[in-house]
Design an enzyme around this catalytic site. Sequence first.
Site, PDB file in Angstrom:
ATOM      1  CE1 TYR A   1      36.642  41.489  31.915  1.00  0.00           C
ATOM      2  CE2 TYR A   1      38.112  42.587  30.350  1.00  0.00           C
ATOM      3  CZ  TYR A   1      36.928  42.210  31.007  1.00  0.00           C
ATOM      4  OH  TYR A   1      35.733  42.687  30.347  1.00  0.00           O
TER       5      TYR A   1
HETATM    6  N1  LIG Z   1      30.711  48.708  31.030  1.00  0.00           N
HETATM    7  C1  LIG Z   1      31.700  48.931  30.085  1.00  0.00           C
HETATM    8  O1  LIG Z   1      32.347  49.749  29.701  1.00  0.00           O
HETATM    9  C2  LIG Z   1      32.301  47.543  29.528  1.00  0.00           C
HETATM   10  C3  LIG Z   1      33.374  47.454  28.877  1.00  0.00           C
HETATM   11  C4  LIG Z   1      33.838  46.267  28.141  1.00  0.00           C
HETATM   12  C5  LIG Z   1      33.206  45.028  28.263  1.00  0.00           C
HETATM   13  N2  LIG Z   1      31.901  45.148  29.118  1.00  0.00           N
HETATM   14  C6  LIG Z   1      31.254  43.848  29.294  1.00  0.00           C
HETATM   15  O2  LIG Z   1      29.617  44.210  29.147  1.00  0.00           O
HETATM   16  C7  LIG Z   1      29.050  43.491  30.013  1.00  0.00           C
HETATM   17  C8  LIG Z   1      28.293  44.340  30.875  1.00  0.00           C
HETATM   18  O3  LIG Z   1      28.958  45.414  31.614  1.00  0.00           O
HETATM   19  P1  LIG Z   1      28.661  45.998  32.964  1.00  0.00           P
HETATM   20  O4  LIG Z   1      29.639  47.161  32.993  1.00  0.00           O
HETATM   21  O5  LIG Z   1      27.080  46.056  32.990  1.00  0.00           O
HETATM   22  O6  LIG Z   1      29.259  44.671  33.839  1.00  0.00           O
HETATM   23  P2  LIG Z   1      29.125  44.904  35.569  1.00  0.00           P
HETATM   24  O7  LIG Z   1      28.789  46.159  36.179  1.00  0.00           O
HETATM   25  O8  LIG Z   1      30.562  44.477  35.748  1.00  0.00           O
HETATM   26  O9  LIG Z   1      28.283  43.864  36.005  1.00  0.00           O
HETATM   27  C9  LIG Z   1      28.338  42.585  35.506  1.00  0.00           C
HETATM   28  C10 LIG Z   1      27.170  41.738  36.135  1.00  0.00           C
HETATM   29  O10 LIG Z   1      27.912  40.518  36.416  1.00  0.00           O
HETATM   30  C11 LIG Z   1      27.324  39.936  37.613  1.00  0.00           C
HETATM   31  N3  LIG Z   1      28.275  38.972  38.242  1.00  0.00           N
HETATM   32  C12 LIG Z   1      29.888  39.355  38.669  1.00  0.00           C
HETATM   33  N4  LIG Z   1      30.476  38.333  39.086  1.00  0.00           N
HETATM   34  C13 LIG Z   1      29.431  37.438  39.310  1.00  0.00           C
HETATM   35  C14 LIG Z   1      29.557  35.967  39.796  1.00  0.00           C
HETATM   36  N5  LIG Z   1      30.495  35.552  40.092  1.00  0.00           N
HETATM   37  N6  LIG Z   1      28.457  35.149  39.542  1.00  0.00           N
HETATM   38  C15 LIG Z   1      27.122  35.721  39.131  1.00  0.00           C
HETATM   39  N7  LIG Z   1      27.064  36.976  38.403  1.00  0.00           N
HETATM   40  C16 LIG Z   1      28.130  37.889  38.546  1.00  0.00           C
HETATM   41  C17 LIG Z   1      27.261  41.315  38.411  1.00  0.00           C
HETATM   42  O11 LIG Z   1      26.492  40.882  39.421  1.00  0.00           O
HETATM   43  P3  LIG Z   1      26.813  41.613  40.945  1.00  0.00           P
HETATM   44  O12 LIG Z   1      25.864  42.653  40.976  1.00  0.00           O
HETATM   45  O13 LIG Z   1      26.550  40.402  42.076  1.00  0.00           O
HETATM   46  O14 LIG Z   1      28.179  41.883  41.081  1.00  0.00           O
HETATM   47  C18 LIG Z   1      26.745  42.181  37.406  1.00  0.00           C
HETATM   48  O15 LIG Z   1      25.326  41.842  37.607  1.00  0.00           O
HETATM   49  C19 LIG Z   1      30.179  42.518  30.738  1.00  0.00           C
HETATM   50  O16 LIG Z   1      30.225  41.309  30.217  1.00  0.00           O
HETATM   51  C20 LIG Z   1      31.317  43.320  30.503  1.00  0.00           C
HETATM   52  O17 LIG Z   1      32.587  42.711  30.756  1.00  0.00           O
HETATM   53  C21 LIG Z   1      31.689  46.284  29.707  1.00  0.00           C
END
Ligand SMILES: NC(=O)c1ccc[n+]([C@@H]2O[C@H](COP(=O)([O-])OP(=O)(O)OC[C@H]3O[C@@H](n4cnc5c(N)ncnc54)[C@H](OP(=O)(O)O)[C@@H]3O)[C@@H](O)[C@H]2O)c1
Length: 242
Positions: A154
């Site tokens: 990742y």
């Molecule tokens: N949350 C944190 O604390 C944190 C920390 C570090 C970095 N980030 C980054 O911040 C961003 C938002 O975080 P988050 O926690 O809201 O992310 P998340 O909950 O993992 O959501 C990611 C989104 O990406 C979509 N997705 C995953 N695989 C996919 C695929 N194959 N094709 C199309 N869409 C896909 C998911 O759709 P589905 O609903 O279909 O799965 C979901 O809508 C991300 O880039 C994450 O890496 C977040």
Amino acid sequence: MTAPLLHDAVLITGAGRRVGLHLAERMMALGHPVLAHYRTPTDDVERLRAAGAVCLHGDLADPDGGLRLAGAVRAVAGSLRAVIHNASAFAATAAGTEDALRQLDVFHAVHVRAPFALNRELAPLLGACSARRADIVHITDIYADNPNPAFDAYCASKAGLQNLALSFAKRLAPKVKVNVVQPGPILFKEWHGPEARARVLSETLLGEEGGVEAIGMAVESILQNHYQTGAVIAVDGGRRLA
Ligand SMILES: NC(=O)c1ccc[n+]([C@@H]2O[C@H](COP(=O)([O-])OP(=O)(O)OC[C@H]3O[C@@H](n4cnc5c(N)ncnc54)[C@H](OP(=O)(O)O)[C@@H]3O)[C@@H](O)[C@H]2O)c1
């Protein structure tokens, strides 16, 4: 009769939940036409649609997912104000190498291949934006600079997403700014247990989860700032210093 093309729209990938959903709602509240990409249909996606977002379905793990989404965007938008690469797959690396390689391919497809295709294909629409400048925002992770070996596949793909932002900042200047937002512990996953949460927060200077608004504010500020490109902005409560 075909619907008129949207102008100066904002595309957000992975807008069906959590941070992406917040970004879509926030951009709509600011008056931008929103193209909300999603993979899993949810009530929240229906809510976005009812509120006026154009919701575009697609799996970015498919090798042609980025190209297909770019085609869907071109069919509904004549120009773009911003593209926000938020969609993300996240998991610890599997123990077995064959399983780990399958994960690596998915991470690469979602975090590198699809954003690469979208940036190339949508650059003309960003160039046609009526604002002085258009934006691309790559949402990466503090792990892109300081990887966690348990999540190495990742982390490497997020580092690729981050590096691509810098190439596109050079390639698309001066019309298009390209910046990186590096979240830290913004919103735990449902599978993070109490011990993991406590350990992460103990390593975070500000001692709490950031919440989706912290990322919303960072993205909004990037869009407002005419003189910032190729920047990597950590929104992590100071965790990267731990
Ligand atoms: N949350 C944190 O604390 C944190 C920390 C570090 C970095 N980030 C980054 O911040 C961003 C938002 O975080 P988050 O926690 O809201 O992310 P998340 O909950 O993992 O959501 C990611 C989104 O990406 C979509 N997705 C995953 N695989 C996919 C695929 N194959 N094709 C199309 N869409 C896909 C998911 O759709 P589905 O609903 O279909 O799965 C979901 O809508 C991300 O880039 C994450 O890496 C977040």
